[in-house]
Write a protein that holds these residues in place. Structure first.
Motif, PDB file in Angstrom:
ATOM      1  N   THR A  51       2.509   1.798  -3.398  1.00 26.26           N
ATOM      2  CA  THR A  51       1.401   2.434  -4.242  1.00 26.26           C
ATOM      3  C   THR A  51       1.221   3.654  -3.978  1.00 26.26           C
ATOM      4  O   THR A  51       1.134   4.863  -4.965  1.00 26.26           O
ATOM      5  CB  THR A  51       0.087   1.581  -4.154  1.00 26.26           C
ATOM      6  N   ASP A  98       6.777   1.605  -7.505  1.00 24.23           N
ATOM      7  CA  ASP A  98       5.913   0.235  -8.236  1.00 24.23           C
ATOM      8  C   ASP A  98       5.748   0.744  -9.775  1.00 24.23           C
ATOM      9  O   ASP A  98       4.620   1.413 -10.116  1.00 24.23           O
ATOM     10  CB  ASP A  98       4.420   0.054  -7.521  1.00 24.23           C
ATOM     11  N   ASP A 125       0.642  -1.095   0.048  1.00 29.27           N
ATOM     12  CA  ASP A 125      -0.078   0.116   0.036  1.00 29.27           C
ATOM     13  C   ASP A 125       0.893   1.231   0.056  1.00 29.27           C
ATOM     14  O   ASP A 125       0.622   2.334  -0.611  1.00 29.27           O
ATOM     15  CB  ASP A 125      -1.024  -0.071   1.123  1.00 29.27           C
ATOM     16  N   THR A 170       4.298   5.976  -5.351  1.00 32.02           N
ATOM     17  CA  THR A 170       4.307   6.189  -6.687  1.00 32.02           C
ATOM     18  C   THR A 170       3.206   6.975  -7.167  1.00 32.02           C
ATOM     19  O   THR A 170       3.585   7.687  -8.267  1.00 32.02           O
ATOM     20  CB  THR A 170       4.035   4.634  -7.474  1.00 32.02           C
ATOM     21  N   GLU A 171       1.863   6.922  -6.844  1.00 33.99           N
ATOM     22  CA  GLU A 171       1.093   7.700  -7.390  1.00 33.99           C
ATOM     23  C   GLU A 171       1.434   9.209  -7.259  1.00 33.99           C
ATOM     24  O   GLU A 171       0.873  10.075  -7.867  1.00 33.99           O
ATOM     25  CB  GLU A 171      -0.203   7.228  -6.903  1.00 33.99           C
ATOM     26  N   ILE A 208       2.341   1.147 -11.880  1.00 34.22           N
ATOM     27  CA  ILE A 208       1.449   2.184 -11.974  1.00 34.22           C
ATOM     28  C   ILE A 208       1.510   3.007 -13.301  1.00 34.22           C
ATOM     29  O   ILE A 208       0.679   3.613 -13.521  1.00 34.22           O
ATOM     30  CB  ILE A 208       1.545   2.658 -10.551  1.00 34.22           C
TER      31      ILE A 208
END
Length: 1201
Positions: A560, A595, A557, A563-564, A598
């Motif tokens: 993610t 990651d 988590d 990366t976002e 993504i």
């Protein structure tokens, strides 16, 4: 309440209380059912006078009578072990065990108390038993003295300290038993002034014993008894308060509704409770003053720790009575204890008090007095103590922030950078509580705000300010790790950190300075790394641990989320700080934790393109090595073939390298033009481009751009002209180095087997040469500055080298008789192949001779001596000779090791019932004979080595006992047949010494055996006994003849004899080779044999301290290190630890004259001094063995002394 501990320690229990409750009385009983039946001069119920002791009970006819307890018979007045055994097993419910004892006590309290007394005695590990007779007629001190006399302290172990599964839970069961016993007896039995008086008196006496087991066990029992009594006193206090409230409520009623009977009952109950509490207080005072006051400073740390742990429980449990300075001072004093275990108990006891904020007012004086000591304990040498000290200060901080000064807090702050993670985490929690846990009231309205306006914004700034003020900028990862457990939400608020970097400050808000921005970026990078890797930084952990399922989910988590957020923000950050090398270097590390999937699933390709453009711009702007390597690593992280973005990133990387390579070739061509002097600008352009290419070549294979030729041309020109700038040469060499490494990586990854043989052989030869060049020999000749270049191969590499030799050198001729085209080789090709194998063997043997590899690796080479004598005999023999010159003893141990290996191989093939006349065994014996011949004729030079060889051989022969019993020979006994080949190399006196050592392994039955299977032992014994019977007489004749020597040549005067001190001789009498009591006889008791000297003289009587130690002259160049079996492995006389007596070495000019007197030195009984250590031995002049040099027989017979 409880009397102050300063009063005299006379703890005679008061006899005033007369309250007696039944075993099930409830404190709330107000109906008077359990009132005392009388008062005055009558004895209490159950109280016995002195004349009645031992006479109470129901008689012997009842089941609970004096001859039975719980259904078990008692014999001869000796109590059985039931209580001790039950507690030791720890399986039965302690409640039922105590109930059974109480039932027994009600029937006959003397028998029950005797069982309890023996329980405490047995729990101390004492084998003695207190009998009923002793209990009736002896005082406690006399009983303890009697038990002390019967105590067996040989082992030093007792139940509380014993190891093993059955004792693992003994301490907890023992403590539980005492607690349950008091709890079950709290309503009646403990007030009978008999049971508790007896137990407390016994435990007090045992706690003052000189026997550690008694003192330790009784102190633990007394402290647990005190804890149980404190709980009883607390219950009594609560019931008294309840009774008082009921009484006041009833009395305040109007007269018409007031129940006078109830008032009287409540008054009577309050009085009884007060009496009971007074009696409990007397018991506690007796234990405290009789046990605690003396044992809290006991010599044994475990006992001190028990006292401190329990007093902490009392103060926490019954704070009204115990939480005062009269008791706290003991904890404060003990914080200075020398043992960390005791200091730790002090801190944990205080933590229980400071945790309860209601008790803070009672701790103010203690805090002001001992605060400085607690702060200093944060630097305790015991990490566990330091951790608990920091946690205690955290509790103090929570109770009152004004107590700790700024200096006190700073002493804890810097511990967040400690390498010991528990200390750092505790300090991080303290830091968080002090600086980050407070929240302003106005923040409540902005809890839902995000980014720069979130409540974490100010906390992030505070963290940055703290980091900069600590002046340990390179340790941001340690700071983050220290606060990771307690401030996770703050450290993972990357959105807030990103906003502080990108967004403009709000109205009235001060912007971050450049230094603060750099610190924030570094902290942000560390938090991202910690979240993505889930392990502490280097130096903080013992290795990566296995993550739980929950931790793995959190990790995914977090990646993610990272990366976002940063896939979008990172290009913006790089654009803003593109000219700042420090910030860019840290920011470029972020993609390593992305990651990458993504980018595709989140449709973020445009942001990837923006990132690649920014990286390209940074490469063009910067020449700093750290920045360029960060760009290279980022490309490497993004160029992952598993993800769909690979092609996009690979194209961008190839375009960048193409431009750099083209630019480098163009600049290099201009730079190297003949006849033109390169200017500084050209040199700078070449250097900057070369730096970029080198940085990328480190992480990327750039072989297709053919950079080797360009760099070679550059370096060649620099060598020819000598004017090449130093930095250009350095980076050209580094780039060339990377080119070679990438080529080697390709060769290593190749799976082709057709080209393996030649590279393997070549690689082996090169490796041997490299190991030789970079061995310790490189420092010879005063070149100590080259020490960093010395490389010592580890055991695995040595094993691989040896395996290569065994696989490629020691092979049959037929296995290597095919050429590359499959045709049969002619004689010339066979000779050529043999020559190559000889070169391989010589290369490895050279490593052995020059001590690059361990000498014991030569065992696998030496054992091939006979089998491959025609091919490699000369090489192996020369290796033996050289290794013997280096270290005679280690060489001998290697030879015997090779024979042991062959013997074990034979056992594996044929089993232990092999035929000793078989070719295999005969071959091993023949090899041993050849080995013996290599020792030459000078027995003095090889004396110590031969003795060590026999020692190892004997130990190997007897190492494996026969599983069928001692009537059968040891499994390796046949090895003595091989070992006997070396017996002829022993001096006669040494044969006797080895024989004595052999007898240590033999049993009396072995010496009587005459079966065939025992023949190796018999033949080996005979080889040692041969020629050794006339030892003592030879000594006497030698002494006699030496006394009459006529010196005809000019000699130096002999040095005087040094008397060996009697103390030294006595201390070493068990350490000499031979047991002097068995082997030496008085010289005057023996007949002097026929002498060969020209002048006869009666043997002179030796002084006792001289014994038979010779003082004969010897030339220094022939001096050999005397025998010492203590140097390697186990000593010859394994139970000897005293130093061996050393003899005097006399002047040796007249040695030949003494030899001509016909004295037989070989038959002397000697005491051997300790041999030289390895360093001293290597400093001796090397004796080069020459088998062609045959020395005079008299010289060969010279003694060591």
């Amino acid at each position: 309440m409880i009397a102050a501990p300063e009063i005299p320690t006379d703890f005679t229990l008061l006899q005033e209380s007369e309250t007696h409750f039944s075993s099930d009385t409830d404190f709330e009983d107000i109906e008077g059912k359990n009132q005392k039946q009388g008062k005055g001069k009558t004895c209490k119920k159950g109280k016995k006078g002195p004349a009645e002791k031992g006479k109470s009970g129901n008689g012997g006819g009842k089941p609970g009578g004096p001859n039975r307890m719980n259904g078990h018979h008692q014999q001869n007045g000796v109590e059985n072990m039931m209580l001790f055994e039950v507690v030791k097993m720890g399986k039965s419910a302690m409640q039922s065990v105590v109930d059974d004892w109480i039932e027994s006590y009600k029937h006959d309290r003397d028998i029950a108390l005797l069982d309890l007394i023996n329980f405490f005695i047995q729990c101390s590990g004492c084998k003695g038993v207190v009998t009923a007779e002793m209990f009736r007629h002896m005082q406690n001190s006399e009983i303890i003295r009697k038990m002390t006399e019967e105590f067996d302290e040989d082992s030093g172990d007792y139940p509380l300290t014993m190891a093993g599964p059955q004792w693992k839970k003994f301490k907890s069961s023992f403590c539980e038993f005492i607690g349950v016993l008091v709890r079950q007896c709290q309503y009646s039995i403990i007030y009978d002034e008999y049971m508790m008086d007896t137990v407390i008196s016994l435990l007090t006496g045992l706690s003052d014993s000189q026997v550690r087991a008694f003192r330790h066990t009784s102190t633990l029992a007394a402290m647990k008894l005190m804890t149980a009594l404190v709980n009883v006193a607390l219950n009594l206090s609560i019931n008294m308060d309840n009774t008082q409230r009921q009484y006041e409520a009833e009395r305040n009623k109007i007269i018409g509704k007031r129940a006078n009977d109830r008032l009287e009952l409540l008054l009577q109950k309050r009085k009884e409770l007060q009496e009971n509490q007074d009696e409990i207080e007397n018991m506690m005072n007796a234990i405290f003053k009789g046990v605690f006051v003396h044992r809290y400073r006991d010599a044994i740390a475990e006992i001190r720790a028990i006292c401190i742990e329990e007093i902490g429980i009392w103060m926490k449990m019954y704070s009204d009575a115990f939480l005062n300075d009269s008791y706290l001072k003991y904890v404060g004093w003990t914080m200075h204890d020398k043992q960390g275990e005791v200091r730790l108990k002090c801190l944990t006891a205080l933590q229980g008090l400071y945790y309860n904020k209601e008790l803070n007012s009672k701790l103010e004086l203690f805090t002001s007095r001992f605060k400085d000591r607690i702060v200093s304990m944060t630097l305790d040498k015991e990490y566990d103590v330091a951790v608990q000290a920091i946690k205690l200060l955290t509790l103090v901080l929570q109770s009152s922030e004004e107590v700790l000064t700024a200096e006190d807090c700073e002493n804890v702050y810097h511990l967040v950078y400690s390498a010991h993670r528990p200390v750092a985490v505790a300090a991080g929690e303290f830091l968080y509580k002090k600086l980050f846990s407070r929240r302003d009231p106005e923040d409540d309205g902005i809890l839902k705000r995000r980014g720069r306006q979130s409540p974490n914004a100010n906390l992030v700034k505070t963290l940055v300010f703290f980091f900069l003020e600590s002046e340990l900028h390179e340790h941001a990862a340690y700071l983050v790790d220290s606060m990771w457990d307690c401030a996770t939400d703050l450290l993972k608020d990357w959105e807030c950190m990103n906003s502080l970097l990108l967004e403009e400050p709000l109205n009235g808000e001060e912007p971050l300075t450049d230094r603060q921005e750099s610190a924030l970026i570094e902290i942000m990078l560390c938090t991202i790394r910690q979240a993505a890797e889930c392990h502490p930084p280097v130096g903080r952990g013992t290795g990566k641990r296995v993550l739980t399922a929950k931790e793995k989910k959190t990790q995914l988590d977090d990646r993610t989320k990272i990366t976002e957020l940063f896939a979008v923000a990172l290009p913006q950050l790089l654009a803003k700080y593109s000219v700042d090398a420090e910030k860019v270097t840290n920011l470029l590390q972020l993609p390593q934790y992305f990651d990458l999937e993504i980018y595709t699933t989140g449709r973020l390709e445009k942001h990837l393109d923006a990132l690649l453009r920014q990286i390209r711009d940074i490469v063009e702007k910067h020449t700093d090595i750290d920045v360029l390597e960060a760009c290279s690593k980022t490309y490497h992280a993004l160029c992952n073939e598993e993800f769909t973005i690979f092609n996009r990133v690979d194209i961008a990387r190839s375009q960048l390298i193409d431009e750099l390579a083209d630019k480098f070739n163009r600049l290099l061509e201009d730079f190297l033009q003949e006849g033109e002097e390169p200017d500084e600008d050209d040199a700078y352009q070449v250097l900057s481009t070369l730096k970029r290419i080198t940085a990328f070549h480190n992480a990327h294979d750039l072989s297709r751009w053919d950079l080797f030729g360009c760099n070679y041309k550059l370096l060649k020109t620099g060598i020819e002209n000598g004017d090449m700038p130093e930095q250009i040469v350095i980076h050209a060499l580094q780039c060339t180095h990377y080119v070679i490494l990438w080529q080697l990586a390709k060769i290593t990854e190749s799976s082709s087997t057709k080209v393996c043989l030649v590279p393997d052989v070549l690689a082996f030869t090169i490796l041997c040469d490299v190991l030789m060049i970079f061995s310790h020999q490189i420092m010879t000749g005063g070149r100590d500055m080259l020490e960093p270049l010395v490389y010592t191969p580890d055991s695995s590499l040595q094993s691989e080298l040896l395996s290569f030799i065994l696989d490629h050198v020691f092979i049959d001729q037929d296995d290597d008789n095919n050429s590359a085209d499959g045709q049969q080789d002619d004689e010339a090709s066979k000779i050529e192949a043999l020559h190559k194998r000889r070169n391989l063997l010589a290369a490895f043997c050279k490593l052995i001779v020059y001590t690059v590899v361990e000498m014991n690796t030569a065992a696998d080479i030496f054992k091939q001596y006979m089998k491959y004598y025609n091919d490699y005999g000369d090489i192996i023999k020369e290796t033996m000779s050289k290794t013997r010159q280096i270290d005679k003893i280690q060489c001998a141990k290697t030879l015997i090791l090779s024979l042991q290996q062959l013997f074990n191989e034979m056992i594996q093939e044929n089993g232990y019932n092999f035929d000793r006349s078989s070719p295999t065994f005969s071959g091993i014996k023949e090899l041993a004979r050849r080995f013996a011949l290599t020792f030459g004729l000078d027995q003095l030079k090889t004396r110590e080595a031969i003795a060590m060889l026999h020692k190892d051989g004997i130990e190997f022969a007897f190492k494996e006992p026969n599983p069928q019993g001692e009537s059968h020979p040891p499994l390796n006994l046949a090895f003595l047949d091989i070992l006997s080949e070396f017996s002829s190399k022993l001096l006669r006196q040494d044969k006797r010494t080895v024989y004595v050592y052999l007898e240590k392994f033999m049993t009396f039955q072995m010496s009587l055996r005459r079966e065939d299977v025992w023949l190796p032992l018999m033949s080996y014994r005979n080889s040692l006994l041969a020629g050794g019977d006339d030892d003592t007489m030879s000594v006497i004749s030698g002494i006699s003849s030496r006394g009459s020597t006529v010196r005809n040549k000019k000699t130096k005067p002999a040095t005087g004899k040094r008397k060996v001190p009697e103390a030294e001789e006595s201390s070493s009498s068990d350490s000499i080779w031979m047991n002097r009591e068995q082997t030496m006889h008085t010289p005057v008791m023996m007949q002097t044999p026929q002498l060969t000297s020209t002048i006869m003289r009666e043997p002179k009587r030796l002084r006792p301290e001289e014994s038979y130690m010779g003082v004969y002259p010897m030339q220094p160049e022939h001096h050999q290190a005397p025998l010492d079996y203590n140097r390697r492995g186990t000593s010859l006389m394994e139970d000897d630890e005293e130093p061996i007596v050393e003899d005097v070495m006399m002047s040796s000019e007249g040695r030949i004259e003494d030899l001509n007197e016909g004295m037989d030195f070989d038959t002397m009984d000697i005491d051997l001094p300790p041999s030289k250590n390895r360093r001293e031995r290597t400093e001796l002049k090397p004796d080069f063995f020459d088998p062609a040099s045959i020395m005079d027989e008299s010289v060969l017979g010279v003694s060591m002394f």
